[in-house]
Write a protein that holds these residues in place. Sequence first.
Motif, PDB file in Angstrom:
ATOM      1  N   LYS A 145     -29.129  -0.968   9.072  1.00 49.26           N
ATOM      2  CA  LYS A 145     -28.876  -2.401   8.905  1.00 49.26           C
ATOM      3  C   LYS A 145     -28.406  -2.683   7.475  1.00 49.26           C
ATOM      4  CE  LYS A 145     -32.212  -3.844  12.426  1.00 49.26           C
ATOM      5  NZ  LYS A 145     -33.348  -4.727  12.752  1.00 49.26           N
ATOM      6  N   PRO A 146     -27.204  -2.228   7.161  1.00 50.59           N
ATOM      7  CA  PRO A 146     -26.713  -2.403   5.782  1.00 50.59           C
ATOM      8  C   PRO A 146     -26.494  -3.862   5.398  1.00 50.59           C
ATOM      9  CG  PRO A 146     -24.968  -1.615   7.224  1.00 50.59           C
ATOM     10  CD  PRO A 146     -26.235  -1.543   8.025  1.00 50.59           C
ATOM     11  N   ASP A 147     -26.285  -4.741   6.385  1.00 51.86           N
ATOM     12  CA  ASP A 147     -26.020  -6.154   6.092  1.00 51.86           C
ATOM     13  C   ASP A 147     -27.275  -7.022   6.143  1.00 51.86           C
ATOM     14  OD1 ASP A 147     -23.298  -5.565   5.865  1.00 51.86           O
ATOM     15  OD2 ASP A 147     -22.996  -5.786   8.031  1.00 51.86           O
ATOM     16  N   LEU A 148     -28.442  -6.408   6.325  1.00 54.67           N
ATOM     17  CA  LEU A 148     -29.689  -7.162   6.380  1.00 54.67           C
ATOM     18  C   LEU A 148     -29.929  -7.876   5.050  1.00 54.67           C
ATOM     19  CD1 LEU A 148     -32.253  -7.669   8.177  1.00 54.67           C
ATOM     20  CD2 LEU A 148     -33.305  -5.780   6.925  1.00 54.67           C
ATOM     21  N   GLU A 149     -30.342  -9.150   5.128  1.00 51.78           N
ATOM     22  CA  GLU A 149     -30.591  -9.908   3.909  1.00 51.78           C
ATOM     23  C   GLU A 149     -31.784  -9.337   3.161  1.00 51.78           C
ATOM     24  OE1 GLU A 149     -31.580 -14.493   2.481  1.00 51.78           O
ATOM     25  OE2 GLU A 149     -31.034 -14.082   4.572  1.00 51.78           O
ATOM     26  N   ARG A 150     -31.604  -9.049   1.885  1.00 50.11           N
ATOM     27  CA  ARG A 150     -32.649  -8.421   1.074  1.00 50.11           C
ATOM     28  C   ARG A 150     -32.836  -9.192  -0.221  1.00 50.11           C
ATOM     29  NH1 ARG A 150     -29.827  -4.367   3.708  1.00 50.11           N
ATOM     30  NH2 ARG A 150     -31.054  -2.583   4.475  1.00 50.11           N
ATOM     31  N   SER A 151     -34.081  -9.266  -0.667  1.00 50.60           N
ATOM     32  CA  SER A 151     -34.352  -9.893  -1.958  1.00 50.60           C
ATOM     33  C   SER A 151     -34.177  -8.891  -3.090  1.00 50.60           C
ATOM     34  CB  SER A 151     -35.773 -10.465  -1.981  1.00 50.60           C
ATOM     35  OG  SER A 151     -36.720  -9.436  -1.747  1.00 50.60           O
TER      36      SER A 151
END
Length: 205
Positions: A145-151
């Motif tokens: 999931k390279p496009d997963l939103e991450r902080s």
Amino acid sequence: MISLAIVTLVYVVVAFAAVGAVGTDVLGGSDASLATALEIVTGQGWPAVLLAFGAVVAIASVVLTVLYGQTRILVSMSRDGLMPAKLSAVNRRAVPAHNTMIVGLLVAALAAVVPLSSLADATSIGTLVAFGVVNIGVIVLRRRKPDLERSFRTPLMPWVPLLGVALCAYLILGLDRVTWLVFAIWMVAGLAVYLGYGLRRSKLN
């Protein structure tokens, strides 16, 4: 990382000072090395008592933090369906009272019958395995999931997580066989709960 570097530096400096003051033979033969060193160097008992009091407060704060974290983990697992729903209940102050009592009683029972060194080793192997799994999870999620939103995005992928796994494995290999056996039994018990209860009730399927 900066805070860890500072703490490590302080530990090293204190260790050098203690060895230089009383020698390795004295420190190695004492159950409370720094307290013994303080008592010998100052010729008085109160500095050692003060240090021991500080150590007790520090250990108590760490235990409290671990207990606090474990009760919240049970809440999350319960909400996900992996544990009974009762464990996700909180009181009017948003405190999981049932979990706090259960975890507190369990920890008190273990503290009463299991040596501290064994509990420390069991805690260490469990924590190290968890950290290793988290490092592996970072790599898997980055690929799947390279496009997963991450902080926060781990830099130098995948080398930082791989280094984390290697360091955890290195520390785990230094633990004794009894610790490995206890961990294996605990893992089997956890898998039994998951396969017998959580797998069918998991809200994430």
